[in-house]
Design a protein around this motif. Sequence first.
Motif, PDB file in Angstrom:
ATOM      1  N   ALA A   1       6.684 -11.171 -13.010  1.00 53.62           N
ATOM      2  CA  ALA A   1       7.083 -11.375 -11.607  1.00 53.62           C
ATOM      3  C   ALA A   1       8.609 -11.553 -11.434  1.00 53.62           C
ATOM      4  N   PRO A   2       9.316 -12.172 -12.403  1.00 55.76           N
ATOM      5  CA  PRO A   2      10.782 -12.270 -12.252  1.00 55.76           C
ATOM      6  C   PRO A   2      11.482 -10.915 -12.079  1.00 55.76           C
ATOM      7  N   LEU A   3      10.810  -9.823 -12.454  1.00 53.84           N
ATOM      8  CA  LEU A   3      11.435  -8.510 -12.284  1.00 53.84           C
ATOM      9  C   LEU A   3      11.585  -8.133 -10.814  1.00 53.84           C
ATOM     10  N   ILE A   4      10.780  -8.758  -9.958  1.00 57.64           N
ATOM     11  CA  ILE A   4      10.888  -8.475  -8.526  1.00 57.64           C
ATOM     12  C   ILE A   4      12.281  -8.883  -8.051  1.00 57.64           C
ATOM     13  N   ASP A   5      12.685 -10.076  -8.437  1.00 58.21           N
ATOM     14  CA  ASP A   5      14.039 -10.555  -8.131  1.00 58.21           C
ATOM     15  C   ASP A   5      15.111  -9.706  -8.794  1.00 58.21           C
ATOM     16  N   TYR A   6      14.850  -9.383 -10.044  1.00 56.29           N
ATOM     17  CA  TYR A   6      15.803  -8.608 -10.842  1.00 56.29           C
ATOM     18  C   TYR A   6      16.145  -7.290 -10.131  1.00 56.29           C
ATOM     19  N   TYR A   7      15.109  -6.563  -9.677  1.00 56.14           N
ATOM     20  CA  TYR A   7      15.370  -5.273  -9.030  1.00 56.14           C
ATOM     21  C   TYR A   7      15.823  -5.436  -7.586  1.00 56.14           C
ATOM     22  N   GLU A   8      15.421  -6.532  -6.957  1.00 53.65           N
ATOM     23  CA  GLU A   8      15.919  -6.833  -5.613  1.00 53.65           C
ATOM     24  C   GLU A   8      17.437  -6.971  -5.653  1.00 53.65           C
ATOM     25  N   LYS A   9      17.909  -7.732  -6.637  1.00 52.57           N
ATOM     26  CA  LYS A   9      19.358  -7.966  -6.758  1.00 52.57           C
ATOM     27  C   LYS A   9      20.116  -6.682  -7.029  1.00 52.57           C
ATOM     28  N   LEU A  10      19.464  -5.747  -7.726  1.00 49.25           N
ATOM     29  CA  LEU A  10      20.119  -4.461  -7.993  1.00 49.25           C
ATOM     30  C   LEU A  10      20.027  -3.518  -6.793  1.00 49.25           C
ATOM     31  N   GLY A  11      19.303  -3.957  -5.758  1.00 49.63           N
ATOM     32  CA  GLY A  11      19.146  -3.125  -4.561  1.00 49.63           C
ATOM     33  C   GLY A  11      18.172  -1.972  -4.757  1.00 49.63           C
ATOM     34  N   LEU A  12      17.294  -2.082  -5.761  1.00 55.27           N
ATOM     35  CA  LEU A  12      16.384  -0.969  -6.064  1.00 55.27           C
ATOM     36  C   LEU A  12      14.946  -1.232  -5.631  1.00 55.27           C
ATOM     37  N   LEU A  13      14.668  -2.442  -5.142  1.00 56.49           N
ATOM     38  CA  LEU A  13      13.279  -2.826  -4.881  1.00 56.49           C
ATOM     39  C   LEU A  13      12.763  -2.325  -3.530  1.00 56.49           C
ATOM     40  N   LYS A  14      11.547  -1.767  -3.574  1.00 56.16           N
ATOM     41  CA  LYS A  14      10.801  -1.486  -2.341  1.00 56.16           C
ATOM     42  C   LYS A  14       9.401  -2.044  -2.540  1.00 56.16           C
ATOM     43  N   THR A  15       8.790  -2.555  -1.475  1.00 55.53           N
ATOM     44  CA  THR A  15       7.482  -3.199  -1.625  1.00 55.53           C
ATOM     45  C   THR A  15       6.433  -2.554  -0.737  1.00 55.53           C
ATOM     46  N   VAL A  16       5.248  -2.351  -1.326  1.00 54.89           N
ATOM     47  CA  VAL A  16       4.079  -1.935  -0.557  1.00 54.89           C
ATOM     48  C   VAL A  16       3.072  -3.077  -0.634  1.00 54.89           C
ATOM     49  N   GLN A  17       2.733  -3.675   0.497  1.00 55.56           N
ATOM     50  CA  GLN A  17       1.750  -4.757   0.503  1.00 55.56           C
ATOM     51  C   GLN A  17       0.382  -4.150   0.804  1.00 55.56           C
ATOM     52  N   CYS A  18      -0.536  -4.217  -0.169  1.00 54.63           N
ATOM     53  CA  CYS A  18      -1.854  -3.601   0.017  1.00 54.63           C
ATOM     54  C   CYS A  18      -2.815  -4.603   0.651  1.00 54.63           C
ATOM     55  N   ALA A  19      -3.385  -4.248   1.781  1.00 58.67           N
ATOM     56  CA  ALA A  19      -4.389  -5.111   2.407  1.00 58.67           C
ATOM     57  C   ALA A  19      -5.649  -5.097   1.539  1.00 58.67           C
ATOM     58  N   PRO A  20      -6.363  -6.248   1.461  1.00 51.43           N
ATOM     59  CA  PRO A  20      -7.530  -6.353   0.591  1.00 51.43           C
ATOM     60  C   PRO A  20      -8.582  -5.280   0.865  1.00 51.43           C
ATOM     61  N   THR A  21      -8.722  -4.871   2.128  1.00 48.66           N
ATOM     62  CA  THR A  21      -9.796  -3.945   2.483  1.00 48.66           C
ATOM     63  C   THR A  21      -9.318  -2.502   2.592  1.00 48.66           C
ATOM     64  N   ALA A  22      -8.032  -2.260   2.371  1.00 48.31           N
ATOM     65  CA  ALA A  22      -7.527  -0.897   2.548  1.00 48.31           C
ATOM     66  C   ALA A  22      -8.083   0.045   1.482  1.00 48.31           C
ATOM     67  N   THR A  23      -8.290   1.307   1.839  1.00 41.91           N
ATOM     68  CA  THR A  23      -8.764   2.294   0.882  1.00 41.91           C
ATOM     69  C   THR A  23      -7.584   2.797   0.042  1.00 41.91           C
ATOM     70  N   VAL A  24      -7.923   3.489  -1.063  1.00 40.00           N
ATOM     71  CA  VAL A  24      -6.877   4.089  -1.898  1.00 40.00           C
ATOM     72  C   VAL A  24      -6.017   5.028  -1.047  1.00 40.00           C
ATOM     73  N   GLU A  25      -6.662   5.813  -0.190  1.00 46.74           N
ATOM     74  CA  GLU A  25      -5.928   6.780   0.638  1.00 46.74           C
ATOM     75  C   GLU A  25      -4.929   6.068   1.549  1.00 46.74           C
TER      76      GLU A  25
END
Length: 210
Positions: A173-197
């Motif tokens: 999990a510390p890598l999230i901060d690591y890449y955030e600081k480098l300006g390279l981080l993007k996040t996709v928050q997956c909803a529990p019920t969302a399909t793969v598609e």
Amino acid sequence: MNLIFLGPPGAGKGTHAQLLMNELGIPQISTGDMLRQAMKAGTEMGLSAKRYIEAGELVPDEVVIGIVKDRLQADDCKNGYILDGFPRTVKQAEALATFAKIDVALNIALDDEVIISRLSGRRVCLKCGATYHLSTLNGRDTCANCGEKLVQRKDDAPETVKNRLSVYAVSTAPLIDYYEKLGLLKTVQCAPTATVEENYAQVRQTLGLV
Ligand code: ADP
Ligand code: ZN
């Protein structure tokens, strides 16, 4: 595009990496798949990795760094690649920075409760790396891509999953901060019920592929 997929076990890194590989024609490089193949083939590296993997611990940094460094030299990486499951420690990320130029670290986020149920129903193909869930297999037990018999990974047993989640929280999990600081981080928050598609549509959008 040189990509890293970050996220807890079971978040869908492998599934989305395979979809993206097919869409963009760049390889998915999964250290987990490579280690499992080495275990299956009974190589020295596979044998030494086995006890870590089956306990849900991380394989030593030097081993995985060596595997990835070699793999990235291959011709098929020239137009980009998707690193799936690497780096998993800050030390691995620092080593990676010395031999690769990363464009985006995509964090695939998912709530803890969903992870255990996903992993306990997971079935995998050890030949091509495809993953499935019991709930969508309808009793079929072979791989849709290559016909190989599907198996449950030993480290998908509930006790081992708990350990993998705590290893993730402490080491990865510390890598999230690591890449955030480098300006390279993007996040996709997956909803529990969302399909793969639905989740994959978000991945594409986040990467600017729409
Ligand atoms: P998941 O993403 O479902 O946890 P993986 O297939 O990526 O599973 O990894 C399975 C196991 O392989 C890990 O629990 C760990 O033991 C080992 N492994 C894979 N990648 C790495 C890595 N980058 N560093 C250390 N160990 C690794
Ligand atoms: Zn297969």
